[in-house]
Design an enzyme around this catalytic site. Structure first.
Site, PDB file in Angstrom:
ATOM      1  N   CYS A   7       9.989   6.705  18.826  1.00 53.64           N
ATOM      2  CA  CYS A   7      10.813   7.000  20.010  1.00 53.64           C
ATOM      3  C   CYS A   7      11.067   8.502  20.008  1.00 53.64           C
ATOM      4  CB  CYS A   7      12.164   6.295  20.081  1.00 53.64           C
ATOM      5  SG  CYS A   7      12.112   4.616  20.737  1.00 53.64           S
TER       6      CYS A   7
HETATM    7  N1  LIG Z   1      11.492   3.233  18.270  1.00 48.82           N
HETATM    8  C1  LIG Z   1      12.780   3.303  18.522  1.00 48.82           C
HETATM    9  O1  LIG Z   1      13.461   4.255  18.155  1.00 48.82           O
HETATM   10  C2  LIG Z   1      13.328   2.130  19.274  1.00 48.82           C
HETATM   11  C3  LIG Z   1      14.754   2.260  19.778  1.00 48.82           C
HETATM   12  C4  LIG Z   1      15.388   0.898  20.042  1.00 48.82           C
HETATM   13  N2  LIG Z   1      15.608   0.171  18.830  1.00 48.82           N
HETATM   14  C5  LIG Z   1      14.562   0.090  21.010  1.00 48.82           C
HETATM   15  O2  LIG Z   1      13.959  -0.860  20.700  1.00 48.82           O
HETATM   16  O3  LIG Z   1      14.510   0.415  22.151  1.00 48.82           O
END
Ligand SMILES: NC(=O)CC[C@H](N)C(=O)O
Length: 298
Positions: free
Chosen positions: A2
Protein backbone atom coordinates in the site's frame (compact mmCIF):
# COMPACT_ATOMS: atom_id res chain seq x y z
CA UNK A 1 2.31 -2.98 0.76
CA UNK A 2 0.00 0.00 0.00
CA UNK A 3 1.30 3.44 -0.83
CA UNK A 4 0.42 6.61 1.03
CA UNK A 5 1.05 10.18 -0.08
CA UNK A 6 -0.12 13.42 1.49
CA UNK A 7 0.61 17.09 1.01
CA UNK A 8 -0.34 19.94 3.36
CA UNK A 9 0.41 23.29 1.72
CA UNK A 10 1.37 26.29 3.85
CA UNK A 11 2.08 28.62 0.94
CA UNK A 12 -1.12 29.78 -0.86
CA UNK A 13 0.73 30.44 -4.13
CA UNK A 14 1.16 26.66 -4.38
CA UNK A 15 -2.58 25.90 -4.05
CA UNK A 16 -3.15 25.81 -7.85
CA UNK A 17 -0.47 23.10 -8.09
CA UNK A 18 -1.88 20.79 -5.41
CA UNK A 19 -3.43 18.27 -7.81
CA UNK A 20 -0.41 18.13 -10.12
CA UNK A 21 1.99 17.65 -7.20
CA UNK A 22 -0.21 14.99 -5.62
CA UNK A 23 -0.62 13.16 -8.94
CA UNK A 24 3.15 12.98 -9.34
CA UNK A 25 3.50 11.68 -5.77
CA UNK A 26 0.76 9.09 -6.33
CA UNK A 27 2.36 7.95 -9.58
CA UNK A 28 5.55 7.08 -7.69
CA UNK A 29 3.56 4.79 -5.38
CA UNK A 30 1.58 2.86 -8.04
CA UNK A 31 3.69 -0.27 -7.67
CA UNK A 32 2.95 -0.42 -3.93
CA UNK A 33 -0.77 -0.83 -4.59
CA UNK A 34 -1.92 -1.43 -8.12
CA UNK A 35 -5.36 -2.83 -7.16
CA UNK A 36 -7.28 0.35 -6.55
CA UNK A 37 -6.83 3.87 -5.32
CA UNK A 38 -8.46 6.85 -3.74
CA UNK A 39 -7.79 10.49 -3.11
CA UNK A 40 -9.11 13.30 -0.94
CA UNK A 41 -8.73 16.95 -1.85
CA UNK A 42 -9.38 19.87 0.50
CA UNK A 43 -10.29 23.21 -0.99
CA UNK A 44 -10.78 22.67 -4.72
CA UNK A 45 -13.35 25.34 -5.62
CA UNK A 46 -15.10 23.20 -8.26
CA UNK A 47 -15.14 19.95 -6.30
CA UNK A 48 -16.01 21.59 -2.94
CA UNK A 49 -18.00 24.74 -3.65
CA UNK A 50 -17.43 27.63 -1.25
CA UNK A 51 -20.44 28.14 1.02
CA UNK A 52 -21.93 24.74 0.16
CA UNK A 53 -21.44 21.29 1.59
CA UNK A 54 -20.09 18.42 -0.46
CA UNK A 55 -21.04 14.74 -0.39
CA UNK A 56 -19.04 12.14 -2.32
CA UNK A 57 -20.70 8.81 -3.09
CA UNK A 58 -20.05 5.56 -4.92
CA UNK A 59 -22.33 3.39 -7.01
CA UNK A 60 -25.09 5.92 -7.42
CA UNK A 61 -27.86 4.07 -9.31
CA UNK A 62 -29.11 7.20 -11.12
CA UNK A 63 -27.33 10.07 -12.90
CA UNK A 64 -26.09 12.83 -10.60
CA UNK A 65 -28.42 15.41 -12.13
CA UNK A 66 -31.45 13.20 -11.47
CA UNK A 67 -30.40 12.57 -7.85
CA UNK A 68 -29.71 16.29 -7.39
CA UNK A 69 -33.22 17.16 -8.62
CA UNK A 70 -34.81 14.66 -6.21
CA UNK A 71 -32.72 16.00 -3.31
CA UNK A 72 -33.53 19.62 -4.21
CA UNK A 73 -37.23 18.80 -3.91
CA UNK A 74 -36.93 16.83 -0.68
CA UNK A 75 -34.58 19.31 1.07
CA UNK A 76 -36.25 22.42 -0.37
CA UNK A 77 -32.90 23.88 -1.45
CA UNK A 78 -30.80 23.75 -4.61
CA UNK A 79 -28.63 20.63 -4.83
CA UNK A 80 -26.31 20.20 -7.81
CA UNK A 81 -24.20 17.24 -8.80
CA UNK A 82 -21.93 15.64 -11.35
CA UNK A 83 -20.51 12.19 -12.00
CA UNK A 84 -16.81 11.28 -11.96
CA UNK A 85 -17.41 7.57 -12.56
CA UNK A 86 -17.62 5.60 -10.25
CA UNK A 87 -17.84 8.54 -7.82
CA UNK A 88 -20.63 11.10 -7.72
CA UNK A 89 -20.21 14.56 -6.20
CA UNK A 90 -23.13 16.57 -4.77
CA UNK A 91 -23.27 20.14 -3.46
CA UNK A 92 -25.95 21.94 -1.51
CA UNK A 93 -26.59 24.90 0.77
CA UNK A 94 -27.42 22.60 3.64
CA UNK A 95 -25.36 20.97 6.39
CA UNK A 96 -23.04 18.24 5.09
CA UNK A 97 -24.38 15.65 7.53
CA UNK A 98 -27.97 16.52 6.53
CA UNK A 99 -27.11 16.21 2.84
CA UNK A 100 -25.44 12.84 3.48
CA UNK A 101 -28.49 11.62 5.44
CA UNK A 102 -30.83 12.69 2.63
CA UNK A 103 -28.63 10.93 0.05
CA UNK A 104 -28.71 7.70 2.08
CA UNK A 105 -32.49 7.76 2.25
CA UNK A 106 -33.02 8.56 -1.47
CA UNK A 107 -30.41 6.10 -2.83
CA UNK A 108 -29.82 3.53 -0.06
CA UNK A 109 -27.76 1.30 -2.37
CA UNK A 110 -25.18 4.07 -2.92
CA UNK A 111 -22.28 4.46 -0.49
CA UNK A 112 -21.40 7.84 1.04
CA UNK A 113 -17.57 7.96 0.96
CA UNK A 114 -17.04 11.50 2.19
CA UNK A 115 -18.87 14.58 3.39
CA UNK A 116 -17.93 18.01 4.62
CA UNK A 117 -17.54 21.67 3.79
CA UNK A 118 -14.14 21.51 2.12
CA UNK A 119 -13.45 17.87 1.21
CA UNK A 120 -14.00 15.77 -1.91
CA UNK A 121 -13.23 12.04 -1.95
CA UNK A 122 -12.72 10.05 -5.15
CA UNK A 123 -12.14 6.29 -5.29
CA UNK A 124 -12.06 3.51 -7.83
CA UNK A 125 -10.68 0.13 -8.86
CA UNK A 126 -7.79 0.00 -11.30
CA UNK A 127 -4.42 1.54 -11.96
CA UNK A 128 -4.04 4.52 -9.57
CA UNK A 129 -2.61 6.92 -12.12
CA UNK A 130 -5.29 6.03 -14.70
CA UNK A 131 -7.91 6.77 -12.05
CA UNK A 132 -6.26 10.06 -11.08
CA UNK A 133 -6.20 11.19 -14.71
CA UNK A 134 -9.78 10.08 -15.27
CA UNK A 135 -10.92 12.07 -12.23
CA UNK A 136 -8.91 15.12 -13.35
CA UNK A 137 -6.69 15.18 -10.27
CA UNK A 138 -3.73 16.85 -12.07
CA UNK A 139 -5.73 20.07 -12.51
CA UNK A 140 -7.23 20.13 -9.00
CA UNK A 141 -6.28 22.95 -6.65
CA UNK A 142 -6.53 23.22 -2.89
CA UNK A 143 -4.57 23.42 0.36
CA UNK A 144 -4.33 19.78 1.34
CA UNK A 145 -4.53 16.40 -0.36
CA UNK A 146 -4.13 12.75 0.47
CA UNK A 147 -3.95 9.74 -1.85
CA UNK A 148 -3.56 5.98 -1.46
CA UNK A 149 -2.66 3.05 -3.67
CA UNK A 150 -4.06 -0.19 -2.26
CA UNK A 151 -2.80 -3.73 -2.17
CA UNK A 152 -5.69 -5.35 -0.32
CA UNK A 153 -5.02 -7.44 2.77
CA UNK A 154 -8.30 -7.41 4.69
CA UNK A 155 -11.24 -7.06 2.35
CA UNK A 156 -12.09 -7.48 -1.33
CA UNK A 157 -10.70 -5.26 -4.06
CA UNK A 158 -13.63 -2.91 -4.50
CA UNK A 159 -13.98 0.86 -4.72
CA UNK A 160 -15.66 0.77 -1.28
CA UNK A 161 -12.67 -1.08 0.18
CA UNK A 162 -10.14 1.40 -1.17
CA UNK A 163 -8.82 4.24 0.94
CA UNK A 164 -9.28 7.00 2.12
CA UNK A 165 -11.91 6.08 4.66
CA UNK A 166 -13.78 9.28 5.29
CA UNK A 167 -16.42 8.65 7.94
CA UNK A 168 -16.60 11.95 9.83
CA UNK A 169 -17.03 15.52 8.55
CA UNK A 170 -14.01 16.64 6.49
CA UNK A 171 -12.03 13.73 7.92
CA UNK A 172 -10.03 11.12 6.14
CA UNK A 173 -7.72 8.28 7.08
CA UNK A 174 -5.40 6.15 4.94
CA UNK A 175 -3.47 3.10 6.15
CA UNK A 176 -0.51 0.98 5.22
CA UNK A 177 -0.54 -2.24 7.19
CA UNK A 178 -3.12 -4.45 8.84
CA UNK A 179 -4.70 -4.31 12.26
CA UNK A 180 -4.87 -7.58 14.20
CA UNK A 181 -7.55 -6.87 16.85
CA UNK A 182 -9.93 -4.77 14.77
CA UNK A 183 -12.83 -7.26 14.98
CA UNK A 184 -13.16 -6.94 18.75
CA UNK A 185 -12.91 -3.14 18.49
CA UNK A 186 -15.50 -3.18 15.69
CA UNK A 187 -17.92 -5.21 17.83
CA UNK A 188 -17.49 -2.76 20.71
CA UNK A 189 -18.09 0.21 18.39
CA UNK A 190 -21.20 -1.53 17.01
CA UNK A 191 -22.47 -2.00 20.56
CA UNK A 192 -21.95 1.76 20.97
CA UNK A 193 -24.15 2.38 17.91
CA UNK A 194 -21.49 2.89 15.22
CA UNK A 195 -22.47 1.48 11.79
CA UNK A 196 -19.95 0.14 9.27
CA UNK A 197 -19.95 0.18 5.48
CA UNK A 198 -17.32 -2.47 4.74
CA UNK A 199 -15.39 -5.45 6.09
CA UNK A 200 -12.15 -3.49 5.88
CA UNK A 201 -9.84 -3.22 8.90
CA UNK A 202 -8.93 0.39 8.09
CA UNK A 203 -12.57 1.45 8.36
CA UNK A 204 -12.46 0.36 12.03
CA UNK A 205 -9.55 2.74 12.63
CA UNK A 206 -11.36 5.56 10.84
CA UNK A 207 -14.60 4.98 12.79
CA UNK A 208 -12.65 4.86 16.07
CA UNK A 209 -10.95 8.21 15.35
CA UNK A 210 -14.21 9.79 14.11
CA UNK A 211 -15.98 8.73 17.31
CA UNK A 212 -13.32 10.33 19.50
CA UNK A 213 -13.38 13.56 17.45
CA UNK A 214 -17.21 13.65 17.60
CA UNK A 215 -16.95 13.37 21.39
CA UNK A 216 -14.69 16.43 21.50
CA UNK A 217 -11.31 14.69 21.81
CA UNK A 218 -8.57 16.51 19.87
CA UNK A 219 -6.80 14.77 16.99
CA UNK A 220 -3.51 14.17 18.81
CA UNK A 221 -5.27 12.58 21.77
CA UNK A 222 -7.51 10.51 19.44
CA UNK A 223 -4.43 9.05 17.75
CA UNK A 224 -2.76 8.35 21.10
CA UNK A 225 -5.94 6.48 22.06
CA UNK A 226 -5.73 4.56 18.79
CA UNK A 227 -2.15 3.55 19.69
CA UNK A 228 -3.37 2.23 23.03
CA UNK A 229 -6.32 0.37 21.52
CA UNK A 230 -5.17 -1.13 18.20
CA UNK A 231 -2.69 -3.97 17.69
CA UNK A 232 -1.05 -4.79 14.39
CA UNK A 233 0.94 -2.92 11.80
CA UNK A 234 0.08 0.57 10.76
CA UNK A 235 1.36 3.74 9.28
CA UNK A 236 -1.62 6.11 9.22
CA UNK A 237 -2.11 9.52 7.65
CA UNK A 238 -5.15 11.30 9.06
CA UNK A 239 -6.50 14.63 7.85
CA UNK A 240 -9.27 16.90 9.08
CA UNK A 241 -10.73 20.31 8.21
CA UNK A 242 -7.62 21.98 9.62
CA UNK A 243 -5.05 19.27 10.38
CA UNK A 244 -2.64 16.74 8.90
CA UNK A 245 -1.35 13.94 11.13
CA UNK A 246 0.88 10.86 10.97
CA UNK A 247 1.18 7.98 13.42
CA UNK A 248 2.87 4.56 13.31
CA UNK A 249 2.66 1.44 15.47
CA UNK A 250 5.29 0.38 17.99
CA UNK A 251 7.20 -1.83 15.54
CA UNK A 252 6.98 0.64 12.62
CA UNK A 253 7.82 -1.91 9.93
CA UNK A 254 5.57 -0.09 7.44
CA UNK A 255 7.65 2.64 5.86
CA UNK A 256 7.02 6.36 6.18
CA UNK A 257 8.99 9.51 5.49
CA UNK A 258 8.06 13.12 6.25
CA UNK A 259 9.51 16.22 4.60
CA UNK A 260 8.82 19.73 5.85
CA UNK A 261 9.64 23.18 4.52
CA UNK A 262 8.22 26.64 5.25
CA UNK A 263 5.96 26.11 2.20
CA UNK A 264 4.59 22.62 2.83
CA UNK A 265 4.52 19.42 4.88
CA UNK A 266 4.54 16.16 2.92
CA UNK A 267 4.37 12.52 3.89
CA UNK A 268 4.83 9.39 1.79
CA UNK A 269 5.55 5.70 2.14
CA UNK A 270 8.84 6.19 0.31
CA UNK A 271 11.11 9.13 -0.41
CA UNK A 272 10.80 8.78 -4.19
CA UNK A 273 7.25 10.16 -3.88
CA UNK A 274 8.66 13.36 -2.37
CA UNK A 275 11.64 13.75 -4.69
CA UNK A 276 9.98 16.17 -7.14
CA UNK A 277 8.38 18.55 -4.63
CA UNK A 278 9.53 22.16 -5.04
CA UNK A 279 12.27 23.00 -2.58
CA UNK A 280 12.69 19.40 -1.36
CA UNK A 281 16.48 19.79 -1.40
CA UNK A 282 16.18 22.17 1.54
CA UNK A 283 13.47 20.23 3.38
CA UNK A 284 13.82 18.77 6.85
CA UNK A 285 13.40 15.07 6.10
CA UNK A 286 12.85 12.44 8.77
CA UNK A 287 11.31 9.08 9.52
CA UNK A 288 8.45 9.33 12.03
CA UNK A 289 9.19 7.60 15.33
CA UNK A 290 7.15 4.60 16.56
CA UNK A 291 3.94 5.53 18.42
CA UNK A 292 4.69 9.25 18.22
CA UNK A 293 1.83 11.41 16.96
CA UNK A 294 2.80 14.17 14.52
CA UNK A 295 0.15 16.84 13.87
CA UNK A 296 0.30 20.00 11.78
CA UNK A 297 -2.47 22.60 11.84
CA UNK A 298 -3.51 25.03 9.15
N1 LIG B 1 -1.53 -3.35 2.04
C1 LIG B 1 -2.08 -2.59 2.96
O1 LIG B 1 -1.43 -1.76 3.59
C2 LIG B 1 -3.54 -2.83 3.17
C3 LIG B 1 -4.27 -1.84 4.06
C4 LIG B 1 -5.55 -2.42 4.63
N2 LIG B 1 -5.28 -3.47 5.58
C5 LIG B 1 -6.46 -2.91 3.54
O2 LIG B 1 -6.68 -4.04 3.34
O3 LIG B 1 -7.01 -2.12 2.83
Amino acid sequence: MCGIVGLHLREPSLYPQLGALLTDMLGQMCDRGPDSAGMAIYGDKAWSKVGESTVSLLDCPVPATELAATLSASLDTTVTGFDLDPTTILHGVVGAADLATAVRSVVPSARVIGFGDDLTVLKGVGNPIDLANRFGLPSASGWQGVAHTRMATESAVTAEGSHPFSVGPDQCLVHNGSFSNHMSIKHQLERDGVAFDSANDTEVGARFVAKQLAEGVDLEKALLMLNETFDGFYTLLVSTADSFAVVRDAISCKPAVIAETDQWVAMASEYRALANLPGVDNARIFEPEPEEVYVWHR
